[in-house]
Enzyme design. Structure first.
Site, PDB file in Angstrom:
ATOM      1  N   TYR A 160       1.192  -0.768  -0.426  1.00  0.00           N
ATOM      2  CA  TYR A 160      -0.586   0.463  -0.046  1.00  0.00           C
ATOM      3  C   TYR A 160       1.068   1.127   0.123  1.00  0.00           C
ATOM      4  CZ  TYR A 160      -3.873   3.595   1.644  1.00  0.00           C
ATOM      5  OH  TYR A 160      -4.362   4.360   1.642  1.00  0.00           O
ATOM      6  N   TYR A 171       3.892  12.593 -14.667  1.00  0.00           N
ATOM      7  CA  TYR A 171       3.606  13.104 -16.303  1.00  0.00           C
ATOM      8  C   TYR A 171       3.129  14.827 -16.354  1.00  0.00           C
ATOM      9  CZ  TYR A 171       1.732   8.616 -17.699  1.00  0.00           C
ATOM     10  OH  TYR A 171       1.556   7.536 -18.325  1.00  0.00           O
TER      11      TYR A 171
END
Ligand code: NAD
Ligand code: UDP
Length: 312
Positions: free
Chosen positions: A143, A157
């Protein structure tokens, strides 16, 4: 606006879908129902601007949307450790697929990151500049590292492709629509108290958490998503810190139950302390929590009381 919410049938996602519809948006709720429930969104189904899609974010998806909220990922340690490899795939592939879509359709995209990126923090309380103390090979790593990698992807990005990102680091949040068997501490203690069972404290109960009520959190999401100044990461959480034992005692008081506190072993790598610094949220978003633990627990207890009495 057309808005895609991944993980929209989950605890936080269902509240977010509701709020987006209330402000007049069209909502596509995408979920694979691993920890989400159709019941969480059943009251939205008749809404003309609401659409449900069963899909796994590990596989690519394509919708013409203006905004994307990426929430898909099990959040309870019990559930995310059930299939840790899938948890990593969900975080990482889910981020890649969501970001790829945002890039193609030029949508603003929001990542539900977590205070778990700070691991078992050695700096207390935690500012966004703290880089964390995560065990990369422990049972929580699927996680924690999955979410850390997702943050990396968001910022890459953004830098490489100019994708318009917003990243929030969520601290422990609770409220109606958590699953009774979710495994997280607030729902566990309330369900145990209402059912007259012993309350399970892991370790000595001196570890701390800072609990935020869901309505406050969603206000923070919307403020971050609908401003143009900052990308984040921004801590959103309630900075009032409690020990787990104090939480248990408060639940006993508010439910008026006779449950005993019993100790169980502390899970590996369980963080010992957690409390957000929320200066950025205060200054840049004008956000701060308004619902304190007693009030939020009272609402959550009422929810579980009704849910459990319907079941019996
Ligand atoms: P949740 O488990 O109730 O919701 C997660 C939702 O994602 C569920 O509906 C589940 O079915 C869906 N999902 C899981 N894997 C998927 C997949 N591969 N494809 C499509 N859908 C998938 O948890 P939540 O508390 O609502 O958390 C929502 C988000 O917020 C998560 O990303 C979580 O990591 C993050 N977060 C929550 C908290 C908190 O305290 N609630 C704290 C930190 C971060
Ligand atoms: N915890 C507990 N009893 C429970 C469930 C959790 O004492 O029945 C403890 C857990 O060990 C942790 C804290 O409560 O120290 C918060 O746990 P949770 O799973 O809610 O979230 P996280 O550890 O991810 O913050």
């Amino acid at each position: 606006m057309r808005v895609l919410v991944t993980g929209g049938a989950g605890f936080l996602g269902s509240h977010l879908c509701e709020r987006l519809l209330e402000r007049g948006d069209e909502v596509i709720c995408l979920d694979n129902y691993f920890t989400g429930r159709k019941q969480n969104i059943s009251h939205l189904r008749q809404h003309p601007y609401f659409e449900e899609v069963r899909h796994d974010v590990v596989d690519p998806f394509k919708y013409e949307v203006d905004q994307i909220f990426n929430l898909a990922c099990p959040a309870s340690p019990v559930h995310y450790q059930h299939n840790p490899i899938k948890t990593v795939k969900t975080s990482v592939m889910g981020a890649i697929n969501s970001l790829g879509l945002a890039k193609r359709v030029n949508a603003r995209i929001f990542q539900a990151s977590t205070s778990e990126v700070y691991g078992d923090p050695t700096v207390h309380p935690q500012p966004e500049s703290y880089r964390g103390n995560v065990n990369p090979i422990g049972p929580r790593a699927c996680y924690d590292e999955g979410k850390r990698c997702a943050e990396t992807l968001f910022f890459d990005y953004h830098r490489q492709n100019g994708v318009d990102i917003r990243v929030v680091r969520i601290f422990n949040t609770y409220g109606p629509r958590m699953l009774p068997n979710d495994g997280r501490v607030v729902s566990n203690f309330i369900v145990q108290a209402l059912q007259g069972q012993d309350i399970t404290i892991y370790g000595d109960g001196q570890q701390t958490r800072s609990f935020c009520y869901v309505d406050d959190l969603i206000n923070g999401f919307l403020l971050l998503m609908n401003q143009d100044e900052i990308t984040g990461p921004v801590n959103i959480g309630n900075p009032t810190e409690f020990t787990i034992r104090e939480l248990a005692e408060l639940v006993i008081e508010l439910t008026n139950c006779n449950s005993k506190l019993i100790q169980q072993p502390l899970p590996a790598d369980d963080p010992m302390q957690r409390k957000p610094i929320i200066d950025i949220a205060r200054e840049k978003l004008g956000w701060e929590p308004t619902i304190q633990l007693k009030e939020g627990l009272t609402k959550t207890i009422a929810y579980f009381d009704k849910l459990l009495s319907q079941k019996s």
